[in-house]
Design an enzyme around this catalytic site. Structure first.
Site, PDB file in Angstrom:
ATOM      1  N   GLU A 106     -24.231  29.721  41.152  1.00  0.00           N
ATOM      2  CA  GLU A 106     -24.383  28.218  40.684  1.00  0.00           C
ATOM      3  C   GLU A 106     -25.169  28.212  39.329  1.00  0.00           C
ATOM      4  OE1 GLU A 106     -25.789  28.779  43.870  1.00  0.00           O
ATOM      5  OE2 GLU A 106     -24.037  28.329  45.265  1.00  0.00           O
ATOM      6  N   TYR A 118     -22.053  34.155  31.893  1.00  0.00           N
ATOM      7  CA  TYR A 118     -21.454  34.504  32.980  1.00  0.00           C
ATOM      8  C   TYR A 118     -19.626  34.808  32.771  1.00  0.00           C
ATOM      9  CZ  TYR A 118     -25.768  32.732  34.683  1.00  0.00           C
ATOM     10  OH  TYR A 118     -27.002  32.309  34.971  1.00  0.00           O
TER      11      TYR A 118
END
Length: 148
Positions: A106, A118
């Site tokens: 998250e 990411y």
């Protein structure tokens, strides 16, 4: 600048905690990190060192055949130097060695820098957790990487 990635040890927790406090509005406690590295058999944590100083860390939990990234942080003085990428590479390498087939995490909706990091490693936004962050009720973007 040589960056060494190695497993986190109990003796590293004070340096890690300093980075945690500089990086997050609701930091983990010292006891939480000690528990992760000494008691949690599902936890895998690493640190990044430069000149024998811990400048970043990251970790994940092994949940069956998935890895749930719990936290990644780099000391503010060492950001934008590729250390976050080295930590991600280290976590993915450990995941592969543990038979992990997918990873998730998250990230704050407002943390575009982390989302780009990411995405660089193949994580894709596939969900949202409304009001996930307790300090300001910000949404979390749930990102996944499959086929490690």
């Amino acid at each position: 600048m040589e960056v060494i990635i190695r497993p986190m040890e109990k003796e590293d927790v004070d340096e890690v905690l300093e980075i945690e406090r500089l990086s997050f509005s609701i930091p983990w406690s010292k006891e939480a990190f000690i528990s992760e590295v000494t008691k949690n058999s599902c936890a895998r944590y690493i640190v990044a060192e430069v000149d024998n100083k811990i400048v970043g860390y990251g970790g994940f939990w092994v949940v069956v055949d998935e890895g749930h990234i719990t936290n990644i942080a780099v000391h503010p003085q060492y950001r934008s130097k590729g250390i976050g990428s080295k930590i991600m590479e280290g976590l993915i390498d450990i995941a592969k060695k543990n038979g992990i087939s997918a990873m998730t995490l998250e990230v704050r909706e407002s943390n575009i820098v982390a989302q780009h990091l990411y995405a660089k490693f193949g994580f894709r936004p596939l969900g949202r957790r409304k009001g996930y962050y307790l300090d300001n009720s910000e949404d979390a973007i749930v990102m996944w990487k499959y086929d490690l």
